[in-house]
Design an enzyme around this catalytic site. Structure first.
Site, PDB file in Angstrom:
ATOM      1  N   LYS A  50      -2.086  -0.238   0.972  1.00 37.66           N
ATOM      2  CA  LYS A  50      -2.416   1.119   1.433  1.00 37.66           C
ATOM      3  C   LYS A  50      -1.467   2.169   0.871  1.00 37.66           C
ATOM      4  CE  LYS A  50      -5.842  -0.702   3.571  1.00 37.66           C
ATOM      5  NZ  LYS A  50      -5.504  -2.111   3.671  1.00 37.66           N
ATOM      6  N   TYR A 264     -14.228 -11.031  11.468  1.00 43.80           N
ATOM      7  CA  TYR A 264     -13.057 -10.272  11.021  1.00 43.80           C
ATOM      8  C   TYR A 264     -11.835 -10.623  11.865  1.00 43.80           C
ATOM      9  CZ  TYR A 264      -9.820  -6.461  10.269  1.00 43.80           C
ATOM     10  OH  TYR A 264      -8.692  -5.740  10.003  1.00 43.80           O
ATOM     11  N   TYR A 290      -6.517 -10.820   5.543  1.00 44.05           N
ATOM     12  CA  TYR A 290      -7.031 -10.383   4.234  1.00 44.05           C
ATOM     13  C   TYR A 290      -6.623 -11.324   3.100  1.00 44.05           C
ATOM     14  CZ  TYR A 290      -7.932  -5.911   6.549  1.00 44.05           C
ATOM     15  OH  TYR A 290      -8.380  -4.937   7.389  1.00 44.05           O
TER      16      TYR A 290
HETATM   17  C1  LIG Z   1      -6.532  -3.147   4.027  1.00 42.68           C
HETATM   18  C2  LIG Z   1      -6.123  -4.431   3.451  1.00 42.68           C
HETATM   19  C3  LIG Z   1      -6.925  -5.092   2.505  1.00 42.68           C
HETATM   20  C4  LIG Z   1      -8.276  -4.624   2.106  1.00 42.68           C
HETATM   21  O1  LIG Z   1      -8.263  -3.489   1.303  1.00 42.68           O
HETATM   22  P1  LIG Z   1      -9.479  -2.482   1.405  1.00 42.68           P
HETATM   23  O2  LIG Z   1      -9.148  -1.408   0.468  1.00 42.68           O
HETATM   24  O3  LIG Z   1      -9.549  -2.058   2.833  1.00 42.68           O
HETATM   25  O4  LIG Z   1     -10.714  -3.225   1.024  1.00 42.68           O
HETATM   26  C5  LIG Z   1      -6.454  -6.254   1.923  1.00 42.68           C
HETATM   27  N1  LIG Z   1      -5.263  -6.771   2.283  1.00 42.68           N
HETATM   28  C6  LIG Z   1      -4.477  -6.184   3.201  1.00 42.68           C
HETATM   29  C7  LIG Z   1      -3.195  -6.833   3.537  1.00 42.68           C
HETATM   30  C8  LIG Z   1      -4.875  -4.999   3.814  1.00 42.68           C
HETATM   31  O5  LIG Z   1      -4.088  -4.439   4.729  1.00 42.68           O
END
Ligand SMILES: *Cc1c(COP(=O)(O)O)cnc(C)c1O
Length: 333
Positions: A50, A264, A290
């Site tokens: 992010k 999720y 993720y």
């Molecule tokens: C938000 C996030 C993602 C996914 O990225 P997006 O841009 O939301 O698809 C992947 N890995 C981590 C650790 C995240 O925090």
């Protein structure tokens, strides 16, 4: 393609490393050579993807005179942690709206990112039901703050609008430069695909720079068709924002939903295996929501010979390891 015309805050000072993973590749039978792009090492509290997006979004907030940032995410959101972290750095107030995507999953005393929200001095947290209209919920908070004389700015979930996706267009250019200067060749890329900005930015960066490396997205939430549609649409919006005439052919967008498991943020055995395997072979921490699920996808696809023998596969490590500390049970059992 000229990204320099967009305001940024300069959060990304240097390229994150690309590392070869010899032990991990060996554990997968040396069928493929796995490389990792260490975006978990980006600046901002505990790193993660992010930061690249917020570099653009927070610049926009400041240009618009904001003194307060509002954003949203799940109860263990890395995006919320990093938005708060950069708001702190900029001297801005930050309010979070958390979506309880799994019923009763919000615990005010929980560890992981939730602990960090408090440690970083969040100004306010509101928790709403799963499936709520998050933009409407954030607007409610904004109205309240405006009535108090504040100048709030809303960063959408995951900072996944066209502006935020530019962070990953820029990452793709960074990778392209590293391939050139370090003599690296990649045959395939594997990326986590959540709120879609990361995956969309990578694809837009490929199209905008005429790079033809296949990208496999590993979804963590939505069904395949819906996720692909979200990525496709956002990638095209990003290209339009940069002023590139080309559009993304729909068949360039692949986001498998086979590794989501029960839903999720809910753990899977394959995620636990992936997190443990990378930790014990390379000393690198993934996360349960993720990057762990995305790596479980890479492992499964490698075992099924989805990648050509000997292929160089680049995995994008998007960060998230603080969430591990909210998932001790599934690792200790
Ligand atoms: C938000 C996030 C993602 C996914 O990225 P997006 O841009 O939301 O698809 C992947 N890995 C981590 C650790 C995240 O925090």
């Amino acid at each position: 393609m000229n990204l320099a015309k967009f305001e940024r805050r300069g959060y990304v000072k240097e390229a994150t490393p690309i590392e070869f993973l010899p032990n991990f590749s060996k554990a997968l039978g040396n069928k493929i050579n796995v490389y990792i792009k260490r975006d978990d090492l980006l600046p901002g509290t505990s790193g993660g993807n992010k930061t690249r997006k917020l570099d653009f979004c927070i610049a926009d907030a400041l240009a618009k005179g904001a003194d307060t940032i509002i954003t949203c995410g799940a109860v263990q959101s890395n995006h919320c942690r990093l938005t708060l972290s950069w708001a702190v750095k900029e001297g801005l107030d930050c309010y979070l709206v958390l979506e309880e995507r799994v019923k009763n999953s919000y615990k005010p005393e929980a560890s992981g990112n939730n602990f960090l929200f408090h440690l970083l001095g969040v100004k306010g947290i509101s928790v709403v039901e799963g499936g709520s209209n998050m933009m409407a919920e954030m607007e409610k908070v904004a109205e309240k703050l405006k009535a108090e004389g504040k100048k709030p700015y809303i960063v959408p979930g995951g900072a996944s609008n066209a502006l935020g996706a530019l962070g990953y267009v820029s990452c793709m250019e960074e990778i392209m430069h590293q391939m050139f200067t370090q003599g690296l060749k990649f045959d395939h890329m594997v990326v986590p695909s959540g709120s879609a900005g990361t995956h969309a930015g990578i694809i837009a960066g490929m199209i905008g720079n005429n790079i033809n490396i296949p990208v496999t997205g590993i979804g963590v939430n939505r069904p395949k068709a819906k996720q692909q549609e979200a990525v496709h649409s956002l990638a095209n919006q990003a290209l339009e924002l940069i002023g590139v005439d080309a559009r993304v052919p729909a068949d360039k967008v692949v986001a498998y939903d086979d590794y989501v498991g029960p839903g999720y943020s809910l753990p899977t055995d394959a995620m636990v295996e992936a997190v443990k395997l990378l930790a014990t072979t390379e000393g690198i921490l993934l996360d349960p929501v993720y990057s762990g699920k995305a790596m479980s996808g890479l492992i499964d696809l490698a075992r099924k010979d989805y990648f050509p023998q000997g292929a160089n596969v680049l995995f994008l490590h998007t960060g998230g390891s603080p969430a591990l500390y909210a998932y001790l049970d599934c690792f200790n059992k």
